[in-house]
Design an enzyme around this catalytic site. Sequence first.
Site, short mmCIF file in Angstrom:
data_model
loop_
_atom_site.label_atom_id
_atom_site.label_comp_id
_atom_site.label_asym_id
_atom_site.label_seq_id
_atom_site.Cartn_x
_atom_site.Cartn_y
_atom_site.Cartn_z
CD GLU A 183 -2.95 5.49 6.49
OE1 GLU A 183 -2.99 5.54 5.57
OE2 GLU A 183 -1.93 4.86 7.12
CG HIS A 185 -5.72 1.82 4.87
ND1 HIS A 185 -5.20 2.69 5.72
CD2 HIS A 185 -4.65 1.31 4.85
CE1 HIS A 185 -3.89 2.35 6.25
NE2 HIS A 185 -3.44 1.65 5.63
CB SER A 203 5.12 -1.83 11.81
OG SER A 203 4.47 -0.51 12.00
CE LYS A 211 0.67 3.66 4.77
NZ LYS A 211 0.25 3.59 6.28
CD GLU A 264 -3.48 -2.82 7.09
OE1 GLU A 264 -2.39 -3.08 6.67
OE2 GLU A 264 -4.04 -1.63 6.72
N GLY A 307 2.06 2.19 10.48
CA GLY A 307 2.96 3.31 10.42
C GLY A 307 3.68 3.75 11.77
CG ASN A 353 -1.75 1.22 1.27
OD1 ASN A 353 -1.76 1.91 0.45
ND2 ASN A 353 -2.08 1.49 2.31
C1 PEP Z 1 -0.77 -0.01 5.74
O1 PEP Z 1 -0.80 1.16 5.13
O2 PEP Z 1 -1.84 -0.47 5.60
C2 PEP Z 1 0.19 -0.25 6.59
C3 PEP Z 1 0.06 -1.38 7.16
O3 PEP Z 1 1.45 0.57 6.88
P1 PEP Z 1 2.82 0.08 7.61
O4 PEP Z 1 3.19 -1.26 6.94
O5 PEP Z 1 3.42 1.30 7.24
O6 PEP Z 1 2.43 -0.06 9.07
#
Ligand code: PEP
Length: 255
Positions: free
Chosen positions: A101, A99, A217, A15, A171, A177, A13
């Site tokens: 975000e 997501h 992460s 972003k 998630e 992040g 992803n």
């Molecule tokens: C994501 O954007 O879905 C995500 C898991 O980000 P990150 O791996 O940076 O935590």
Amino acid sequence: MNKNVRKAIIAGNWKMNMTPSEAKKLIAELIPAVEGKNGCEIVLCVPFVDIPAAVEAVQGTSLKIGAQNVHFEKSGAFTGEISAAMLKECGVEYVVIGHSERRQYFGETDETVNLRMKAALAAGLKPIVCVGELLSQRDRGITNETVSAQTKIAFLDVSAEDAVKVTVAYEPVWAIGTGRTATAEQAEEVCAVIRSVLAEKYGNDVAEAVTVQYGGSMKPSNAAELLAKYDVDGGLIGGASLKAADFAAIVDAAQ
Ligand code: PEP
């Protein structure tokens, strides 16, 4: 994971990162780094404006392109939005829906997630639907209830035939992040809860066929341990998907 019925999906992803020219460069680095690694499906979920460049760049490879959102209406007065048919015609196969975000900053709700799921499926796209608890919900001991409710609502009015086309990404919001990863045991526990919700609704065969990813992460140093868990069928990767070497190392861990 149950390798007899499920293939791991490693999805990046990006972003709001990478211009079209940067996207081409990253994909050009990535292609040789993941060549021949067919033990998992590799998906790049890129910003809308990168889609044409990304679709062209992956031609002739097994890499797939995804979008990061889709509107639920077919067309009309929805300034700034993108429909499922538009994505499909551009060569997109997957789309991230709900997501955290988007839930946090753009008013996404469980109900709009469900509408987007149905619109994506109707257009022949494969949704990657995100669910996950806030830190405050984990601390209050309501992780499983939260994620179960999100999953149930996401799949409302989705047939069994369509359900198997969906990937669920667990998630935990506190791990996205932040550099803080769920332990493999925490990831497995919640991914198994998601599968049990699907089993209750659709039966075991469908539940066993649905890909359930972990995201938050995930990086080269923790991917193997997470992906070794029975109910963790891949990863949705943010930060580490922006570096070809890191993303390729996660793909390696999924072989
Ligand atoms: C994501 O954007 O879905 C995500 C898991 O980000 P990150 O791996 O940076 O935590």
